[in-house]
Design a protein around this motif. Structure first.
Motif, PDB file in Angstrom:
ATOM      1  N   THR A  51       0.827  -1.213   0.000  1.00 19.69           N
ATOM      2  CA  THR A  51       0.000   0.000   0.000  1.00 19.69           C
ATOM      3  C   THR A  51       0.858   1.259   0.000  1.00 19.69           C
ATOM      4  O   THR A  51       0.546   2.230  -0.703  1.00 19.69           O
ATOM      5  CB  THR A  51      -0.935   0.014   1.218  1.00 19.69           C
TER       6      THR A  51
ATOM      7  N   PHE B 240       0.748   4.123  -3.045  1.00 21.05           N
ATOM      8  CA  PHE B 240       0.428   5.537  -2.834  1.00 21.05           C
ATOM      9  C   PHE B 240       1.643   6.429  -3.082  1.00 21.05           C
ATOM     10  O   PHE B 240       1.479   7.586  -3.491  1.00 21.05           O
ATOM     11  CB  PHE B 240      -0.126   5.760  -1.431  1.00 21.05           C
TER      12      PHE B 240
ATOM     13  N   ALA C  70       1.436   6.636  -6.884  1.00 19.23           N
ATOM     14  CA  ALA C  70       0.198   7.288  -7.337  1.00 19.23           C
ATOM     15  C   ALA C  70       0.206   8.780  -7.041  1.00 19.23           C
ATOM     16  O   ALA C  70      -0.263   9.590  -7.854  1.00 19.23           O
ATOM     17  CB  ALA C  70      -1.001   6.635  -6.668  1.00 19.23           C
ATOM     18  N   THR C  71       0.740   9.180  -5.897  1.00 20.21           N
ATOM     19  CA  THR C  71       0.745  10.592  -5.508  1.00 20.21           C
ATOM     20  C   THR C  71       1.560  11.428  -6.477  1.00 20.21           C
ATOM     21  O   THR C  71       1.164  12.541  -6.851  1.00 20.21           O
ATOM     22  CB  THR C  71       1.302  10.746  -4.083  1.00 20.21           C
TER      23      THR C  71
ATOM     24  N   ALA D 110      -0.385  11.580  -9.846  1.00 18.65           N
ATOM     25  CA  ALA D 110      -1.594  12.393  -9.711  1.00 18.65           C
ATOM     26  C   ALA D 110      -1.267  13.886  -9.680  1.00 18.65           C
ATOM     27  O   ALA D 110      -2.005  14.705 -10.229  1.00 18.65           O
ATOM     28  CB  ALA D 110      -2.340  12.003  -8.441  1.00 18.65           C
ATOM     29  N   ASN D 111      -0.156  14.246  -9.060  1.00 24.62           N
ATOM     30  CA  ASN D 111       0.220  15.657  -8.971  1.00 24.62           C
ATOM     31  C   ASN D 111       0.898  16.161 -10.235  1.00 24.62           C
ATOM     32  O   ASN D 111       0.648  17.291 -10.674  1.00 24.62           O
ATOM     33  CB  ASN D 111       1.133  15.879  -7.765  1.00 24.62           C
TER      34      ASN D 111
ATOM     35  N   PRO E  66      -5.463  11.688 -11.899  1.00 26.47           N
ATOM     36  CA  PRO E  66      -5.553  11.585 -10.435  1.00 26.47           C
ATOM     37  C   PRO E  66      -6.533  10.522  -9.931  1.00 26.47           C
ATOM     38  O   PRO E  66      -6.160   9.701  -9.067  1.00 26.47           O
ATOM     39  CB  PRO E  66      -5.977  12.998 -10.012  1.00 26.47           C
TER      40      PRO E  66
ATOM     41  N   TYR F  81      -5.048   7.286  -7.842  1.00 23.13           N
ATOM     42  CA  TYR F  81      -5.467   7.049  -6.460  1.00 23.13           C
ATOM     43  C   TYR F  81      -6.439   5.871  -6.359  1.00 23.13           C
ATOM     44  O   TYR F  81      -6.479   5.172  -5.328  1.00 23.13           O
ATOM     45  CB  TYR F  81      -6.106   8.307  -5.876  1.00 23.13           C
TER      46      TYR F  81
ATOM     47  N   ALA G  19      -4.316   2.752  -6.248  1.00 17.02           N
ATOM     48  CA  ALA G  19      -3.658   2.646  -4.950  1.00 17.02           C
ATOM     49  C   ALA G  19      -4.644   2.190  -3.871  1.00 17.02           C
ATOM     50  O   ALA G  19      -4.312   1.361  -3.010  1.00 17.02           O
ATOM     51  CB  ALA G  19      -3.042   3.990  -4.569  1.00 17.02           C
ATOM     52  N   THR G  20      -5.860   2.723  -3.931  1.00 13.07           N
ATOM     53  CA  THR G  20      -6.891   2.305  -2.980  1.00 13.07           C
ATOM     54  C   THR G  20      -7.256   0.846  -3.193  1.00 13.07           C
ATOM     55  O   THR G  20      -7.521   0.105  -2.226  1.00 13.07           O
ATOM     56  CB  THR G  20      -8.151   3.187  -3.131  1.00 13.07           C
TER      57      THR G  20
ATOM     58  N   GLY H  44      -0.707   3.613   3.484  1.00 10.96           N
ATOM     59  CA  GLY H  44      -1.157   4.554   2.463  1.00 10.96           C
ATOM     60  C   GLY H  44      -0.769   5.981   2.804  1.00 10.96           C
ATOM     61  O   GLY H  44      -0.323   6.752   1.941  1.00 10.96           O
TER      62      GLY H  44
ATOM     63  N   TYR I  81       1.711   8.371   0.668  1.00  4.13           N
ATOM     64  CA  TYR I  81       1.161   9.642   0.179  1.00  4.13           C
ATOM     65  C   TYR I  81       2.030  10.823   0.609  1.00  4.13           C
ATOM     66  O   TYR I  81       2.413  11.659  -0.218  1.00  4.13           O
ATOM     67  CB  TYR I  81      -0.258   9.819   0.704  1.00  4.13           C
TER      68      TYR I  81
END
Length: 312
Positions: A218, A222, A225-226, A229-230, A239, A243, A246-247, A268, A272
């Motif tokens: 996890t 994240f 993914a973070t 996404a950014n 995004p 996310y 990742a979830t 997570g 993140y």
């Protein structure tokens, strides 16, 4: 291709009189006014323009975040130190976030057994398929391979943003993995699949035998993914997809009875905030002009000054 935007400087004293002259030479136009300033515009298909070979070699090409080299690896180590020591520089808002994470994690400790029982009592084929996807996205073998493939796309497709994002994601992943491993060694929490209760901890150990807290899959998911996404926040699809995957990883680890809910929540959060920290360290590097804009001195019989060039 290189575009030489212009040169600004001072003409010698014998030329300090008003003059306007224009002469076409190939694809270069030179204009001088008031004898005090001159501007030169040149388009050179050979990417050399008026800058000499020496100028081009000494000018910066790209940021270290666009290729894997010694400077990039050194930067990863420096950033890791920055992440580890970041609590020393936290303000009240940062401590409030940390307190919220610890508070929610503590609450989940009390609900871990019930959440585990619910997940194991509601297994079906659809959830099984989703769990496989989630496990793959956070897998320590597959995750860096996927990011590495995106980096290669950036290299061969000449996509600097893809290269930058991939290297930041790999850095975030690496640092998050180190932090996760350290916490696993310190806690020694038993996994739910062992049949032991959620409050069973062995404590600090050099070799991890029971590493349920925190979830490495996890935190990996994240951390990656973070960054995506950014970096691709201007794309409304990236995004939620990043996310969302990742979830899905967090869901899979509880669904497969590999982790308690508190493990995946804290993992997570760790991934993140690691990704956010890495992005904050490199805000100044996210500049489209970086590695393209060059400034070099120019000295000729007619003038002295600076030459501004832009590679595109």
């Amino acid at each position: 291709m290189a575009l030489l935007i212009g040169s600004l400087g001072t003409l010698p004293a014998h030329a300090a009189q008003t003059q306007v002259a224009a002469q076409e030479k190939g694809n270069e136009v030179v204009a001088a006014t008031e004898g005090r300033a001159a501007a030169t515009a040149t388009v050179d298909e050979g990417a050399a323009a008026s800058l000499s070979a020496t100028d081009m070699e000494t000018a910066p090409s790209t940021s270290d975040l666009y290729r894997i080299n010694g400077k990039y690896l050194k930067g990863v180590i420096t950033d890791a130190g920055g992440v580890i020591t970041s609590p020393l520089h936290w303000d009240a808002r940062d401590w409030a976030k940390a307190g919220a994470v610890v508070g929610i994690t503590s609450g989940l400790f009390l609900a871990d057994r019930s959440i585990r029982d619910f997940a194991q009592s509601n297994q079906n084929s659809v959830a099984n398929g989703l769990a496989k996807v989630g496990n793959a996205f956070g897998d320590p073998l597959y995750a860096p391979a996927m990011v590495g493939s995106f980096y290669l796309y950036g290299v061969f497709g000449d996509d600097m943003k893809a290269r930058r994002t991939s290297l930041l994601a790999l850095e975030s992943y690496a640092i998050s993995s180190v932090l996760t491993g350290g916490i696993k060694n310190l806690s020694g929490r038993h996994r739910p699949e062992t049949g032991d209760g959620p409050m069973t901890f062995d404590g600090p150990a050099w070799k991890v035998k029971n590493g349920s807290f925190v979830s490495g899959h996890t935190s990996n998911a994240f951390a990656i993914a973070t960054v995506f996404a950014n970096e691709y926040a201007d794309n409304r699809y990236v995004p939620p997809i990043a996310y969302g995957l990742a979830t899905l990883t967090a869901f899979a680890r509880v669904y497969d009875n590999k982790h308690w809910a508190s493990d995946v929540f804290f993992g997570g959060a760790l991934g993140y905030f690691t990704g956010k920290a890495i992005l904050s360290f490199h805000k100044k590097d996210n500049d489209p002009l970086l590695g393209r804009l060059t400034i070099a001195p120019q000295v000729t019989k007619e003038m002295t000054g600076l030459t501004v060039g832009y590679n595109f």
